[in-house]
Design a protein around this motif. Structure first.
Motif, PDB file in Angstrom:
ATOM      1  N   UNK A  50       0.832  -1.194   0.000  1.00 22.17           N
ATOM      2  CA  UNK A  50       0.000   0.000   0.000  1.00 22.17           C
ATOM      3  C   UNK A  50       0.870   1.248   0.000  1.00 22.17           C
ATOM      4  N   UNK A  51       0.567   2.154  -0.937  1.00 25.38           N
ATOM      5  CA  UNK A  51       1.264   3.434  -1.036  1.00 25.38           C
ATOM      6  C   UNK A  51       0.231   4.537  -1.178  1.00 25.38           C
ATOM      7  N   UNK A  52       0.669   5.770  -0.931  1.00 21.09           N
ATOM      8  CA  UNK A  52      -0.224   6.913  -1.079  1.00 21.09           C
ATOM      9  C   UNK A  52       0.550   8.062  -1.706  1.00 21.09           C
ATOM     10  N   UNK A  53      -0.158   8.803  -2.542  1.00 24.49           N
ATOM     11  CA  UNK A  53       0.443   9.929  -3.235  1.00 24.49           C
ATOM     12  C   UNK A  53      -0.459  11.147  -3.045  1.00 24.49           C
ATOM     13  N   UNK A  54       0.152  12.263  -2.714  1.00 24.16           N
ATOM     14  CA  UNK A  54      -0.553  13.535  -2.580  1.00 24.16           C
ATOM     15  C   UNK A  54      -0.549  14.206  -3.941  1.00 24.16           C
ATOM     16  N   UNK A  55      -1.721  14.304  -4.543  1.00 26.90           N
ATOM     17  CA  UNK A  55      -1.860  14.911  -5.861  1.00 26.90           C
ATOM     18  C   UNK A  55      -2.068  16.412  -5.686  1.00 26.90           C
ATOM     19  N   UNK A  56      -1.215  17.178  -6.301  1.00 24.07           N
ATOM     20  CA  UNK A  56      -1.263  18.637  -6.193  1.00 24.07           C
ATOM     21  C   UNK A  56      -2.021  19.232  -7.374  1.00 24.07           C
ATOM     22  N   UNK A  57      -2.519  20.441  -7.201  1.00 23.26           N
ATOM     23  CA  UNK A  57      -3.255  21.131  -8.252  1.00 23.26           C
ATOM     24  C   UNK A  57      -2.398  21.255  -9.502  1.00 23.26           C
ATOM     25  N   UNK A 115      -1.994  24.003  -2.474  1.00 24.29           N
ATOM     26  CA  UNK A 115      -2.646  23.438  -3.653  1.00 24.29           C
ATOM     27  C   UNK A 115      -2.856  21.940  -3.585  1.00 24.29           C
ATOM     28  N   UNK A 116      -2.740  21.330  -2.384  1.00 26.13           N
ATOM     29  CA  UNK A 116      -3.011  19.899  -2.250  1.00 26.13           C
ATOM     30  C   UNK A 116      -4.440  19.638  -2.716  1.00 26.13           C
ATOM     31  N   UNK A 117      -4.613  18.690  -3.629  1.00 29.25           N
ATOM     32  CA  UNK A 117      -5.911  18.502  -4.266  1.00 29.25           C
ATOM     33  C   UNK A 117      -6.569  17.176  -3.895  1.00 29.25           C
ATOM     34  N   UNK A 118      -5.838  16.089  -3.982  1.00 32.91           N
ATOM     35  CA  UNK A 118      -6.384  14.774  -3.669  1.00 32.91           C
ATOM     36  C   UNK A 118      -5.299  13.895  -3.062  1.00 32.91           C
ATOM     37  N   UNK A 119      -5.742  12.895  -2.337  1.00 34.43           N
ATOM     38  CA  UNK A 119      -4.866  11.808  -1.912  1.00 34.43           C
ATOM     39  C   UNK A 119      -5.247  10.603  -2.753  1.00 34.43           C
ATOM     40  N   UNK A 120      -4.252   9.933  -3.299  1.00 33.03           N
ATOM     41  CA  UNK A 120      -4.494   8.737  -4.102  1.00 33.03           C
ATOM     42  C   UNK A 120      -3.947   7.555  -3.301  1.00 33.03           C
ATOM     43  N   UNK A 149       4.604  28.655  -4.920  1.00 30.81           N
ATOM     44  CA  UNK A 149       4.493  30.115  -4.976  1.00 30.81           C
ATOM     45  C   UNK A 149       3.170  30.523  -5.619  1.00 30.81           C
ATOM     46  N   UNK A 150       2.836  29.889  -6.728  1.00 31.31           N
ATOM     47  CA  UNK A 150       1.584  30.158  -7.437  1.00 31.31           C
ATOM     48  C   UNK A 150       0.384  29.871  -6.540  1.00 31.31           C
ATOM     49  N   UNK A 151       0.379  28.714  -5.861  1.00 33.90           N
ATOM     50  CA  UNK A 151      -0.744  28.319  -5.015  1.00 33.90           C
ATOM     51  C   UNK A 151      -0.878  29.238  -3.798  1.00 33.90           C
ATOM     52  N   UNK A 152       0.243  29.624  -3.190  1.00 34.85           N
ATOM     53  CA  UNK A 152       0.191  30.549  -2.052  1.00 34.85           C
ATOM     54  C   UNK A 152      -0.408  31.883  -2.476  1.00 34.85           C
ATOM     55  N   UNK A 159      -7.581  28.955  -5.374  1.00 30.49           N
ATOM     56  CA  UNK A 159      -7.385  27.559  -5.795  1.00 30.49           C
ATOM     57  C   UNK A 159      -8.733  26.917  -6.094  1.00 30.49           C
ATOM     58  N   UNK A 160      -9.716  27.140  -5.227  1.00 30.89           N
ATOM     59  CA  UNK A 160     -11.052  26.580  -5.455  1.00 30.89           C
ATOM     60  C   UNK A 160     -11.630  27.097  -6.769  1.00 30.89           C
ATOM     61  N   UNK A 161     -11.459  28.358  -7.039  1.00 33.95           N
ATOM     62  CA  UNK A 161     -11.922  28.943  -8.310  1.00 33.95           C
ATOM     63  C   UNK A 161     -11.179  28.300  -9.490  1.00 33.95           C
ATOM     64  N   UNK A 162      -9.884  28.092  -9.346  1.00 30.88           N
ATOM     65  CA  UNK A 162      -9.095  27.448 -10.400  1.00 30.88           C
ATOM     66  C   UNK A 162      -9.613  26.033 -10.651  1.00 30.88           C
ATOM     67  N   UNK A 163      -9.883  25.290  -9.570  1.00 33.99           N
ATOM     68  CA  UNK A 163     -10.431  23.942  -9.724  1.00 33.99           C
ATOM     69  C   UNK A 163     -11.739  23.991 -10.508  1.00 33.99           C
ATOM     70  N   UNK A 164     -12.593  24.967 -10.197  1.00 26.63           N
ATOM     71  CA  UNK A 164     -13.867  25.079 -10.900  1.00 26.63           C
ATOM     72  C   UNK A 164     -13.655  25.360 -12.383  1.00 26.63           C
ATOM     73  N   UNK A 165     -12.645  26.156 -12.696  1.00 26.72           N
ATOM     74  CA  UNK A 165     -12.382  26.515 -14.088  1.00 26.72           C
ATOM     75  C   UNK A 165     -11.628  25.429 -14.854  1.00 26.72           C
TER      76      UNK A 165
END
Length: 180
Positions: A50-57, A115-120, A149-152, A159-165
């Protein structure tokens, strides 16, 4: 040469933990195959299978889309330094979003990356090694800081707006599940 194993050995875990880049591949039954390079401190081994990856925006959200239809996933590591080796982890995956209880359970395993988006969460079924003798030597310089830098600068609302777009539909026009 190559070997097929049932689990991640301690030697392979040490190899994975030393890598600065890995590649993730997913596909739906129809449409494009997604293969993406990943970096930063975003990969954890939770057990021998079992492994896990943090998916970033990012500019797309293909992995999440593909996993909604087909939970198949492959993660690949290459030795760019030292002894040659290619390591592939084949398995099935689940996606956790910030709204899911699993997010709260596992996010502390990772550094606080903007910008952390999902855990896989990946259940590894097959571990395969191959020689990697054709993979070139490459020197690691440093992590890129542009994404953080971009996400901060965008902040949580940005970020939420970016996800929507940009992250609600895949390249092929399918839902990503980011807001479901």
């Amino acid at each position: 040469m190559g070997k097929k194993l049932e689990l991640i050995t301690q030697e392979l875990q040490t190899f994975i933990e030393a890598q600065k880049i890995f590649f993730v591949a997913t596909a739906m039954r129809e449409g494009t195959v997604n293969l993406s390079p990943k970096g930063m401190d975003s990969f954890r081994i939770l057990g021998p299978n079992r492994v896990m990856w943090l998916n970033l925006t990012g500019s797309g959200n293909e992995t999440a889309t593909h996993l909604l239809e087909s939970d198949r996933i492959t993660v690949m590591f290459c030795a760019f330094e030292g002894k040659p080796l290619i390591l592939r982890l084949y398995g099935t995956a689940k996606t956790y979003h910030q709204r899911d209880a699993e997010w709260d359970e596992y996010i502390s395993l990772f550094p606080n990356l903007e910008g952390a988006r999902q855990l896989i969460d990946i259940q590894v079924n097959i571990v395969q090694t191959s020689c990697g003798m054709a993979v070139p030597f490459m020197d690691y310089n440093r992590e890129r800081e542009e994404l953080n830098t971009w996400a901060k600068k965008k902040g949580v609302e940005g970020i939420t707006e970016y996800w929507q777009q940009k992250n609600t539909k895949s390249f092929d026009g399918f839902e990503t599940g980011i807001f479901n």
